[in-house]
Design a protein around this motif. Sequence first.
Motif, PDB file in Angstrom:
ATOM      1  N   SER A  68       0.815  -1.217   0.000  1.00  0.00           N
ATOM      2  CA  SER A  68       0.000   0.000   0.000  1.00  0.00           C
ATOM      3  C   SER A  68       0.851   1.272   0.000  1.00  0.00           C
ATOM      4  O   SER A  68       0.305   2.361  -0.140  1.00  0.00           O
ATOM      5  CB  SER A  68      -0.944   0.004   1.196  1.00  0.00           C
ATOM      6  OG  SER A  68      -0.198  -0.095   2.388  1.00  0.00           O
ATOM      7  N   HIS A  71       0.621   1.334  -3.934  1.00  0.00           N
ATOM      8  CA  HIS A  71      -0.630   1.055  -4.646  1.00  0.00           C
ATOM      9  C   HIS A  71      -1.829   1.555  -3.865  1.00  0.00           C
ATOM     10  O   HIS A  71      -1.987   1.221  -2.697  1.00  0.00           O
ATOM     11  CB  HIS A  71      -0.793  -0.448  -4.876  1.00  0.00           C
ATOM     12  CG  HIS A  71       0.180  -1.013  -5.862  1.00  0.00           C
ATOM     13  ND1 HIS A  71       0.078  -0.788  -7.214  1.00  0.00           N
ATOM     14  CD2 HIS A  71       1.266  -1.797  -5.695  1.00  0.00           C
ATOM     15  CE1 HIS A  71       1.071  -1.417  -7.835  1.00  0.00           C
ATOM     16  NE2 HIS A  71       1.815  -2.026  -6.934  1.00  0.00           N
ATOM     17  N   GLN A  73      -6.053   1.643  -3.440  1.00  0.00           N
ATOM     18  CA  GLN A  73      -7.210   0.797  -3.758  1.00  0.00           C
ATOM     19  C   GLN A  73      -8.426   1.678  -3.609  1.00  0.00           C
ATOM     20  O   GLN A  73      -9.252   1.478  -2.737  1.00  0.00           O
ATOM     21  CB  GLN A  73      -7.318  -0.392  -2.806  1.00  0.00           C
ATOM     22  CG  GLN A  73      -6.249  -1.440  -3.006  1.00  0.00           C
ATOM     23  CD  GLN A  73      -6.522  -2.697  -2.184  1.00  0.00           C
ATOM     24  OE1 GLN A  73      -7.639  -2.948  -1.750  1.00  0.00           O
ATOM     25  NE2 GLN A  73      -5.483  -3.484  -1.973  1.00  0.00           N
ATOM     26  N   GLN A  74      -8.483   2.705  -4.443  1.00  0.00           N
ATOM     27  CA  GLN A  74      -9.604   3.624  -4.331  1.00  0.00           C
ATOM     28  C   GLN A  74      -9.735   4.351  -5.665  1.00  0.00           C
ATOM     29  O   GLN A  74      -8.907   5.195  -5.996  1.00  0.00           O
ATOM     30  CB  GLN A  74      -9.355   4.623  -3.205  1.00  0.00           C
ATOM     31  CG  GLN A  74     -10.545   5.465  -2.862  1.00  0.00           C
ATOM     32  CD  GLN A  74     -10.189   6.927  -2.714  1.00  0.00           C
ATOM     33  OE1 GLN A  74     -10.738   7.775  -3.398  1.00  0.00           O
ATOM     34  NE2 GLN A  74      -9.255   7.250  -1.847  1.00  0.00           N
ATOM     35  N   TYR A  85      -9.342   2.348 -14.616  1.00  0.00           N
ATOM     36  CA  TYR A  85      -9.377   1.282 -13.610  1.00  0.00           C
ATOM     37  C   TYR A  85     -10.730   0.588 -13.455  1.00  0.00           C
ATOM     38  O   TYR A  85     -10.822  -0.437 -12.789  1.00  0.00           O
ATOM     39  CB  TYR A  85      -8.986   1.858 -12.236  1.00  0.00           C
ATOM     40  CG  TYR A  85      -7.618   2.511 -12.198  1.00  0.00           C
ATOM     41  CD1 TYR A  85      -6.469   1.754 -12.419  1.00  0.00           C
ATOM     42  CD2 TYR A  85      -7.481   3.867 -11.931  1.00  0.00           C
ATOM     43  CE1 TYR A  85      -5.215   2.348 -12.378  1.00  0.00           C
ATOM     44  CE2 TYR A  85      -6.230   4.463 -11.885  1.00  0.00           C
ATOM     45  CZ  TYR A  85      -5.102   3.703 -12.114  1.00  0.00           C
ATOM     46  OH  TYR A  85      -3.866   4.285 -12.063  1.00  0.00           O
ATOM     47  N   SER A  89     -14.984   3.424  -6.614  1.00  0.00           N
ATOM     48  CA  SER A  89     -15.103   2.627  -5.388  1.00  0.00           C
ATOM     49  C   SER A  89     -16.330   3.041  -4.581  1.00  0.00           C
ATOM     50  O   SER A  89     -16.640   4.223  -4.454  1.00  0.00           O
ATOM     51  CB  SER A  89     -13.867   2.812  -4.520  1.00  0.00           C
ATOM     52  OG  SER A  89     -12.736   2.336  -5.204  1.00  0.00           O
ATOM     53  N   SER A  94     -15.746  -1.942   0.972  1.00  0.00           N
ATOM     54  CA  SER A  94     -14.623  -2.105   1.899  1.00  0.00           C
ATOM     55  C   SER A  94     -15.078  -2.472   3.309  1.00  0.00           C
ATOM     56  O   SER A  94     -14.292  -2.391   4.244  1.00  0.00           O
ATOM     57  CB  SER A  94     -13.772  -0.836   1.926  1.00  0.00           C
ATOM     58  OG  SER A  94     -14.558   0.273   2.291  1.00  0.00           O
ATOM     59  N   ASP A 110      -3.618   1.736  -9.494  1.00  0.00           N
ATOM     60  CA  ASP A 110      -4.632   1.367  -8.506  1.00  0.00           C
ATOM     61  C   ASP A 110      -4.955  -0.119  -8.654  1.00  0.00           C
ATOM     62  O   ASP A 110      -4.971  -0.659  -9.748  1.00  0.00           O
ATOM     63  CB  ASP A 110      -5.898   2.191  -8.745  1.00  0.00           C
ATOM     64  CG  ASP A 110      -6.873   2.049  -7.600  1.00  0.00           C
ATOM     65  OD1 ASP A 110      -6.887   2.936  -6.735  1.00  0.00           O
ATOM     66  OD2 ASP A 110      -7.611   1.041  -7.561  1.00  0.00           O
ATOM     67  N   LEU A 111      -5.210  -0.764  -7.509  1.00  0.00           N
ATOM     68  CA  LEU A 111      -5.467  -2.202  -7.558  1.00  0.00           C
ATOM     69  C   LEU A 111      -6.891  -2.557  -7.131  1.00  0.00           C
ATOM     70  O   LEU A 111      -7.220  -3.733  -6.984  1.00  0.00           O
ATOM     71  CB  LEU A 111      -4.465  -2.956  -6.670  1.00  0.00           C
ATOM     72  CG  LEU A 111      -2.987  -2.856  -7.061  1.00  0.00           C
ATOM     73  CD1 LEU A 111      -2.120  -3.664  -6.100  1.00  0.00           C
ATOM     74  CD2 LEU A 111      -2.733  -3.316  -8.493  1.00  0.00           C
ATOM     75  N   ALA A 112      -7.753  -1.552  -6.950  1.00  0.00           N
ATOM     76  CA  ALA A 112      -9.084  -1.847  -6.401  1.00  0.00           C
ATOM     77  C   ALA A 112      -9.861  -2.849  -7.257  1.00  0.00           C
ATOM     78  O   ALA A 112     -10.697  -3.585  -6.747  1.00  0.00           O
ATOM     79  CB  ALA A 112      -9.888  -0.554  -6.252  1.00  0.00           C
ATOM     80  N   LEU A 218      -9.931  -8.744  -5.607  1.00  0.00           N
ATOM     81  CA  LEU A 218     -10.166  -7.301  -5.538  1.00  0.00           C
ATOM     82  C   LEU A 218     -11.113  -6.845  -6.649  1.00  0.00           C
ATOM     83  O   LEU A 218     -10.881  -7.105  -7.825  1.00  0.00           O
ATOM     84  CB  LEU A 218      -8.836  -6.542  -5.630  1.00  0.00           C
ATOM     85  CG  LEU A 218      -7.956  -6.706  -4.398  1.00  0.00           C
ATOM     86  CD1 LEU A 218      -6.610  -6.029  -4.604  1.00  0.00           C
ATOM     87  CD2 LEU A 218      -8.658  -6.156  -3.171  1.00  0.00           C
TER      88      LEU A 218
END
Lengths: 225, 484
Positions: A68, A71, A73-74, A85, A89, A94, A110-112, A218
Amino acid sequence: MAFDWHRPLESDSLRLTLWTALAIAIGGIVLLIPPFFMQGTAEPLPGMRPYSALEQEGRDLYLSEGCSTCHSQQIRPLKSETDRYGGYSLAGESVYDRPFLFGSRRTGPDLARVGGKYPDSWHWIHFDDPRRIEPRSNMPDFAFMARRPLDLSLTSRRLEVLKFLGHPYSELEIENAVADAEAQMAAVAASIRKDGLTLDETAARSETIALIAYLQRLGKMTEER
Amino acid sequence: MQEAEAQSPYDMAVVRGFALSALVWGTVGMLVGLLAAIQLAWPEWNVGPYLHFGRIRPVHTNAVIFGFTLGVVFAGSYYGIQRLCRVRMFSDTLSRINLWGWNAIIVAAAVSLLSGYSTSKEYAELEWPIDLALAVVWIVYAVNVFGTIARRRERALYAAIWFWIATVLTIAMLHVVNSAAWPVSWMKSYSAYAGIYDANIQWWYGHNAVGFLLTTPILGLMYYFLPRQAGRPIFSHRLSILHFWSLIFIYIWAGPHHLIYSPLPDWAQTFGAAFSIMLIFPSWGGMLNGLLTLRGAWHKVRTDPILKMFAVGLTFYGMSTFEGPMMALRTVNSLSHFTNWTIGHVHSGALGWVGLTCFGTLYYMIPRLWHTELYSRRLADVHFWLATLGIVLYITPMWVSGVTQGLMWRAANPDGSLTYTFIETVAAIQVYDAIRVSGGVLYLTGMFVMLYNVWRTVAQGTSEVPEPSRTPPDAELSAVAGGQ
Ligand code: HEM
Ligand code: HEM
């Protein structure tokens, strides 16, 4: 003089301290408490299930390795972001994230919603050496994780604590956590082997496998695995 | 004034301890920061499980914030509070526990983070046993500070003490609430909050860690040491009052500016942005009160490296507290968020304001703590210039890089499709990451120059003092308190 009212505070440390405590408390009370009581701040999406035992192990490794720090996640509700992406989100996505992993710096993408974007074997190669996939990447290699067998000694305890904190795991899921993780691990390893990579016994039960299981989840919180 | 202090009845051993430990952690923390900077520019520098960027970065932030900055804050507040209260610290035992306990915590932090024990919440990465120890040591500090204040022989509490009191209270509150977690094992726990609630609480903590670790205690240092070094009372007592109360009240509300465009409810994001804008005023109040204290003393600033550090530090404070509110605007944040612009903002505050003020404080205290003169003012001047040049070479490329990448992420072709792949935006900023490394090298070189200077100063001085009998009034206190 106009500032005489302040004199007592300057000579009475207790009064100064109490007023200071009041000044710093108000903002926090207004910002932090209401969200817990407001309807719809964060409801799980319909059909959403918590992380499987293996995915939770992978998530905890993600914290250990500081993924994190690079990366997020948002995904923000901006066209350039949703184009790159996927859908932005939602708070509900979450609700099973302890801690949240929005991140503050996007050194990497981003990985979301990275789940399902690549096959498991892609991730395997990427963790072994990111520059084999993307020569200009500055992501560290995580080859060492492939040589570390995943430690399953805390797996059911993890789910137990999460259940205690309110995540909907059944007693059966907690009891079978290790067997469940083993089975999912075997499935991930099989899918990597199917793509022609060779994994020895350690590799097939390594930390990398758990991390991949987590990443593939994810953005797919409502899907069965 | 120096003679008066030479027969000091105060406990200066704890101050010496924290001053030296801060120098050590500052050097370690910035070396690690430099390694992190190198790794971003040249990824081959990542090695194995323990020294890759993901684990290194939190070691950097913890070492520089909790080891270096707070070390100087402990040293400076122990130094200042005893003089302002004209009494020895409440308890020497508590002071020792504070010194050794705190440094043990920093060691535990570095070791555990490198070993992969991290909650990942920024500036709150430490696992629960270390968090508990941290709370205990913080309470020890609080008891010591309040005990000393209760026994004071000076009626009036000077502004520096207000800022330190606010620090003690707020950090205790933030730490306890944000670190609440349920243990899974000895070094693993799950946050008491999940998802968006966790985010809300973490950034209430994170922003106010900036406010009450990197701002209020540093303002306390500024209020105590700058007037003494300049030999002038603080510019305006009224301004101190106004900006103190408005600063601590407003700061707490601004946390959601870290969560703009996130799923956090809109009303909270709006509060965050609005209070961030308001925060300009109390911040600039503090900067002006400091800079205007130097009016009529600018000739001294030209020749005195310590005053230069305070003056330029305050200028960077003004800069980053102007930039911060701008970054809290939705339109600006949509570009700056997630980019190196944030990193530039952070380090103009951290290297400029926090770093230079801490250096100035150390240069002021160290000769007095060892009852001697500074070994070399010239070297202190060299340090000042190395640091200043280092800051410029750090933050300028970060701004350019942040704006470049932010624009590339959103660039669209005429048909509406995205112009650049992600990796193209990574490649485009590599050169700026490399320039930043040179800024870090300069800043760190300055740090080594300081280490040498301190070593020579300590070697020529002595920590032995004949045990004196009474507490002299703080030489300039009367003048300071008289300022309006
Ligand atoms: C030689 C000096 C320094 C160098 C080379 C350096 C380098 C770095 C690097 C490379 C990062 C990571 C940036 C990223 O993730 O893109 C970072 C982050 C950070 N540094 Fe430093 N640093 C230095 C000094 C300091 C000092 C003295 C402080 C504080 C007093 C500080 C506070 C921070 C903070 C708070 C972050 C996290 C920023 C964020 O999360 O947005 N640094 N630093
Ligand atoms: C009026 C005062 C200030 C305001 C309104 C402000 C506002 C902001 C904003 C909007 C961000 C970016 C959040 C994001 O997009 O992720 C930020 C980040 C940051 N600022 Fe400030 N800032 C102020 C002063 C300072 C000062 C004096 C420092 C001292 C070092 C500082 C340290 C930081 C740090 C460390 C971060 C990065 C946090 C993270 O992402 O990990 N700020 N600030």
